[in-house]
Motif scaffolding. Structure first.
Motif, PDB file in Angstrom:
ATOM      1  N   THR A  36      42.475  38.190  48.510  1.00 47.27           N
ATOM      2  CA  THR A  36      41.339  38.976  49.006  1.00 47.27           C
ATOM      3  C   THR A  36      40.518  39.536  47.857  1.00 47.27           C
ATOM      4  O   THR A  36      39.278  39.426  47.838  1.00 47.27           O
ATOM      5  CB  THR A  36      41.850  40.117  49.898  1.00 47.27           C
ATOM      6  OG1 THR A  36      42.524  39.571  51.036  1.00 47.27           O
ATOM      7  CG2 THR A  36      40.688  40.979  50.378  1.00 47.27           C
ATOM      8  N   LEU A  37      41.200  40.129  46.880  1.00 51.30           N
ATOM      9  CA  LEU A  37      40.486  40.739  45.747  1.00 51.30           C
ATOM     10  C   LEU A  37      39.929  39.681  44.800  1.00 51.30           C
ATOM     11  O   LEU A  37      38.841  39.853  44.241  1.00 51.30           O
ATOM     12  CB  LEU A  37      41.423  41.682  45.001  1.00 51.30           C
ATOM     13  CG  LEU A  37      41.965  42.859  45.818  1.00 51.30           C
ATOM     14  CD1 LEU A  37      42.879  43.724  44.971  1.00 51.30           C
ATOM     15  CD2 LEU A  37      40.825  43.699  46.375  1.00 51.30           C
ATOM     16  N   ALA A  38      40.665  38.584  44.624  1.00 49.67           N
ATOM     17  CA  ALA A  38      40.194  37.538  43.712  1.00 49.67           C
ATOM     18  C   ALA A  38      38.914  36.893  44.226  1.00 49.67           C
ATOM     19  O   ALA A  38      37.953  36.699  43.463  1.00 49.67           O
ATOM     20  CB  ALA A  38      41.283  36.486  43.519  1.00 49.67           C
ATOM     21  N   PHE A  39      38.871  36.556  45.512  1.00 51.16           N
ATOM     22  CA  PHE A  39      37.655  35.953  46.061  1.00 51.16           C
ATOM     23  C   PHE A  39      36.490  36.937  46.020  1.00 51.16           C
ATOM     24  O   PHE A  39      35.347  36.547  45.771  1.00 51.16           O
ATOM     25  CB  PHE A  39      37.906  35.484  47.492  1.00 51.16           C
ATOM     26  CG  PHE A  39      38.652  34.186  47.582  1.00 51.16           C
ATOM     27  CD1 PHE A  39      38.140  33.034  47.011  1.00 51.16           C
ATOM     28  CD2 PHE A  39      39.874  34.111  48.230  1.00 51.16           C
ATOM     29  CE1 PHE A  39      38.819  31.833  47.080  1.00 51.16           C
ATOM     30  CE2 PHE A  39      40.573  32.909  48.315  1.00 51.16           C
ATOM     31  CZ  PHE A  39      40.048  31.768  47.733  1.00 51.16           C
ATOM     32  N   ALA A  40      36.770  38.224  46.259  1.00 49.28           N
ATOM     33  CA  ALA A  40      35.709  39.233  46.156  1.00 49.28           C
ATOM     34  C   ALA A  40      35.195  39.315  44.723  1.00 49.28           C
ATOM     35  O   ALA A  40      33.988  39.461  44.484  1.00 49.28           O
ATOM     36  CB  ALA A  40      36.228  40.594  46.622  1.00 49.28           C
ATOM     37  N   ALA A  41      36.096  39.222  43.760  1.00 46.91           N
ATOM     38  CA  ALA A  41      35.683  39.277  42.353  1.00 46.91           C
ATOM     39  C   ALA A  41      34.823  38.076  41.985  1.00 46.91           C
ATOM     40  O   ALA A  41      33.794  38.204  41.314  1.00 46.91           O
ATOM     41  CB  ALA A  41      36.926  39.331  41.460  1.00 46.91           C
TER      42      ALA A  41
END
Length: 681
Positions: free
Chosen positions: A178-183
C-alpha cells in the motif's frame, strides 16, 4: 533579509512563478524551510525524538490557515416542503431558502507546528468544517478561508493530506505494498526507486508498522491488520508525500486509550516537522486533551470556545462555570456544548434564567455562544487581520501548482501492477475456475458429438451456441457491473488527492479485468468445442473462440458502463438484470420474427450481433444436411433456424461488436469522470 530579497525577485518574475518549473518550486521550498527553522527552532529541539525521521531540508511548505465567519448549509427537503405549504396557506416567507444551516460563523487560525482539535458533540459540524478546510466541500459555503492568505485553489490541493474516519485502503494489498505504490505514484519523479523505498521504510519504522508490513490490510470480509494498525497505515499513506496541511477525521475512533495516545504522539511529531495538523476528536482522554495546541469547541454549528487547549478551563472559570467534581476537561467541555450541566456550577444570572425557561439546555448553549461572540471572536479576528499575516514568499510559493510527478505511461505501469495485485485473487479464484470448467464439461456431455444431419439436431446445436452466448454475456456483464460501485470510495479518495489521471485508472482496470474475460472463455471453448462435435477445421475453431471473446469483452464494457452510470451496488445489479433480460429476448433465438414496432430493441442488443456472428463463423450457407429425408439434401440456409441470418452475408456484425465494445468504454469513462467529480468522502 536573504529570504525577503529572494521573495521580491520571484515576485518580479511572475511568468516564471506561474510556470511551476522544478527550479522555482525548489527555491520556494528552500525559503520556506529557512523560515520554518527560524520560527520553530526551539519547539523542534524539544520534540527531537519525533522529528528525526523528517529532515529539515525535506520539510514541507509551511501553511498558515485562517478561517473567518465560515458558514455552510445544505438543502433541507422537509424545510422546502414546509416553505411551500406556508406560502400557499399563510402567504408568508418563513424559512425562505429551504436550507439547513450546519455551520454558523466559525473563526480561527492555525499554523505549522500546531495541532488544532475540532471538538463537539455528534452532529455539531466538526467533519463538515474539516472537509471545507480540505477543499472537499465548496458549494453553499460562505466566509473567508485562506492558506498563507491565499484562497483555496488547485495549487493548494496537492499540499493537503486528508485521513478519513473510515480507513479507505485497498484490502487485498499488504501494508508495505500500500505504501510502496503510494510512494511510486505521489513522490517526485526525480527520486529513484531506491529513494522511494527508503522513504517507505522510514515511515514504516516511525509509525511502528514493522510487525504488520507483510500482512494484508483487510476490511469487510477480508481478514487483515488491527484497527490501530489500519489507522497508522492511513496516516502513513498521507504523510508519505510530506503534505503541508494534514487533516484527520476522528483518528482515534475505535482505538483504546493507549493506542490513541500513541497515535497522538505520532501526530505531534508530524506537526513539529513543519506541518499544520487539524483533527476532529469526539471525547479524548485528559492526557490526550493536553497534547493539543489549540481547541475549537463547536456546539450546534456555533463556536463556543477557540484558543489554546490548556487555557480552556481558565476561560470557563472566568465565566464562573466550574466542574463540581474531578472531571476530564474534554468531558466537561462536551457537557457544556450539549447543555448538560449536572455536576457543573453556573453563575447566578445563568441559573436564574435557566430556572425560568423550559428548555434549560438550549439556554446554556446560547449563553456560551453569546459569550464567545463578545469575548473571544473579536480578539481572534483582530489577530487574524494584524499579527498573523503570512510572509510574502509563502504567499507566492502556495500559488505554484505542482505538476504531475509521473508521465501517463509511468502511472499506467504502476497502477496496472497495483490493480492486478489487488484483484488477482478474484481472477484466479478456484470457485470461478471450477464453475467455468464444470459448466463446460456438463455442456460437452449433454451435447456429446452433436450432429447437424437433421433439423432437430441442427436446432439442438444452434441452441448450444445461444446458451454459450448467454453464459458468457451474463458472466462478463455481472463480473464488471460491480467493479466501480465497489471501488468508488477508493477512487474518490485518490482522485481528490490527484494521485493519478482518471484515464490511467480506467484503462488499467479494463485491461486487468480482461485477463479473466479472455482466460476463462478460452479454456471453456477448448473443452466444449471438441466434446460437442463442432466443425473440426482450424479457421472455424479460431473464429469461434475469437467471437466468444469479443462477446465477453463487449459484455464487460456494457457492465462497466451500467456500473459507472449509477455507482450503486444495489441499483447496478437491478439495471444489469433488466438489460440482460432484454438482450436475451432480442438475441435472435427465442424470437426470430420481432414485430416491426419492437425491432429497434434488437439493434441495441450486442447478443443479437454476437449470436449472428457465431452462426456465420460456424456454418456455411452451402453446407448440406437432412439428406435422409424424402426431399433429399438441403442447404443449411434453407433451415428455419437461419430464417433471419444470411450465412453468406459477410461479417458486418464483427464491426458492430467492435464499435460497441469501444463505445461502451468511452461512455464509461465520461460517466466516471462526471460521477467521481461530484462524489464526496
Amino acid at each position: 533579509m536573504e529570504i525577503k530579497r529572494s521573495a521580491e525577485e520571484l515576485e518580479d518574475n511572475h511568468v516564471m512563478q506561474i510556470s511551476g518549473s522544478n527550479g522555482i518550486v525548489h527555491n520556494m521550498e528552500f525559503m520556506s524551510q529557512a523560515y520554518l527553522r527560524n520560527q520553530y527552532s526551539s519547539e523542534i529541539d524539544i520534540h527531537e525524538e519525533f522529528v528525526s525521521p523528517y529532515p529539515h531540508e525535506d520539510a514541507p511548505l509551511p501553511i498558515f490557515l485562517k478561517f473567518e465567519d465560515v458558514e455552510y448549509k445544505v438543502r433541507n427537503i422537509q424545510a422546502s416542503l414546509k416553505t411551500m405549504v406556508s406560502k400557499v396557506v399563510t402567504h408568508t416567507n418563513s424559512d425562505p431558502d429551504g436550507y439547513k444551516h450546519i455551520l454558523k460563523g466559525i473563526t480561527g487560525s492555525t499554523g505549522p507546528g500546531e495541532i488544532l482539535a475540532l471538538m463537539g458533540p455528534s452532529g455539531s459540524g466538526k467533519t463538515t468544517l474539516l472537509k471545507i478546510m480540505g477543499g472537499r466541500l465548496t458549494d453553499n459555503v460562505k466566509g473567508k478561508l485562506t492558506y498563507n492568505d491565499i484562497p483555496y485553489s488547485p495549487s493548494v490541493k496537492r499540499r493537503i493530506g486528508f485521513v478519513t474516519q473510515d480507513d479507505v485502503l485497498l484490502p487485498q494489498l499488504t501494508v508495505e505494498e500500500t505504501l510502496a505504490f503510494a510512494a511510486f505514484l505521489r513522490l517526485p519523479s526525480n527520486m529513484s526507486k531506491e529513494q522511494k523505498y527508503a522513504k517507505v521504510e522510514m515511515i514504516i519504522k516511525e509509525l511502528g508498522l514493522e510487525r504488520c508490513r507483510h500482512t494484508r490490510v483487510g476490511g469487510g470480509f477480508v481478514k487483515g491488520i488491527s484497527g490501530g494498525e489500519r489507522k497508522r497505515t492511513s496516516i502513513a499513506y498521507e504523510i508519505l508525500v510530506d503534505p503541508s496541511l494534514l487533516l484527520l477525521d476522528e483518528p482515534t475512533s475505535g482505538l483504546d486509550s493507549t493506542s490513541a495516545t500513541k497515535l497522538l504522539h505520532i501526530l505531534q511529531g508530524v506537526a513539529k516537522a513543519g506541518r499544520t495538523v487539524i483533527t476532529t476528536i469526539h471525547q479524548p482522554s485528559s492526557r490526550m486533551f493536553h497534547m493539543f495546541d489549540k481547541l475549537l469547541l463547536i456546539s450546534e454549528g456555533h463556536p463556543a470556545y477557540y484558543g489554546k487547549a490548556r487555557e480552556a478551563m481558565e476561560y470557563f472559570s472566568s465565566l464562573r462555570i466550574l466542574p463540581e467534581i474531578a472531571m476530564n476537561p474534554a468531558e466537561f467541555l462536551l457537557d457544556l456544548a450539549t447543555g448538560q450541566v449536572s455536576d457543573i456550577s453556573l453563575p447566578e444570572e445563568l441559573l436564574a434564567t435557566k430556572t425560568t425557561q423550559p428548555d434549560s439546555e438550549n439556554v446554556i448553549v446560547k449563553y456560551l455562544q453569546l459569550r464567545y461572540k463578545t469575548d473571544l471572536e473579536p480578539k481572534e479576528k483582530e489577530e487574524n487581520h494584524r499579527n498573523r499575516k503570512a510572509p510574502e514568499h509563502l504567499q507566492i510559493a502556495i500559488q505554484v501548482k505542482k505538476d504531475w510527478t509521473l508521465s501517463w505511461w509511468d502511472q499506467f505501469m504502476i497502477i496496472f501492477r497495483r490493480t492486478f495485485r489487488e484483484r488477482r485473487r478474484d481472477y484466479f479464484d478456484m470457485l470461478r475456475l471450477v464453475q467455468s470448467l464444470g459448466v463446460a464439461v456438463v455442456l460437452g456431455l449433454l451435447w456429446w458429438k452433436s450432429k447437424t444431419d437433421t433439423e432437430a439436431h441442427l436446432r439442438d446445436q444452434v441452441g448450444l451456441m445461444f446458451y454459450i452466448c448467454i453464459f458468457w454475456t451474463s458472466s462478463s456483464l455481472f463480473g464488471a457491473v460491480y467493479v466501480f460501485p465497489f471501488e468508488k470510495i477508493y477512487l474518490v479518495k485518490e482522485r481528490k488527492a490527484d494521485m493519478y489521471r482518471l484515464s490511467v485508472y480506467y484503462v488499467c482496470s479494463t485491461l486487468c479485468d480482461m485477463v479473466a474475460h479472455v482466460l476463462y472463455p478460452t479454456f471453456f471453448m477448448i473443452i466444449v468445442y471438441f466434446m460437442a462435435g463442432f466443425s473440426r477445421t482450424v479457421p472455424c475453431f479460431v473464429f469461434t473462440v475469437l467471437t466468444i471473446l469479443l462477446i465477453a469483452i463487449t459484455s464487460q464494457g456494457a457492465g462497466e458502463f451500467l456500473g459507472a452510470s449509477v455507482l450503486s451496488i444495489k441499483r447496478a445489479g437491478m439495471i444489469a438484470s433488466l438489460v440482460l433480460m432484454m438482450f436475451l429476448l432480442t438475441g435472435g433465438y427465442y424470437v426470430q420474427h420481432i414485430p416491426k414496432f419492437m425491432q429497434w430493441l434488437k439493434y441495441l442488443s450486442f447478443m443479437h450481433y454476437g449470436f449472428r456472428l457465431l452462426l456465420k463463423v460456424q456454418y456455411s450457407a452451402d453446407q448440406v444436411f437432412d439428406c435422409a429425408s424424402k426431399g433429399g439434401c438441403r442447404t443449411l440456409q434453407s433451415s428455419s433456424s437461419f430464417d433471419t441470418v444470411n450465412l453468406n452475408g459477410g461479417l458486418e456484425e464483427l464491426w458492430v461488436l467492435l464499435g460497441m465494445a469501444f463505445g461502451y468504454r468511452l461512455c464509461t469513462y465520461f460517466c466516471l469522470r462526471k460521477k467521481i467529480s461530484i462524489c464526496h468522502l
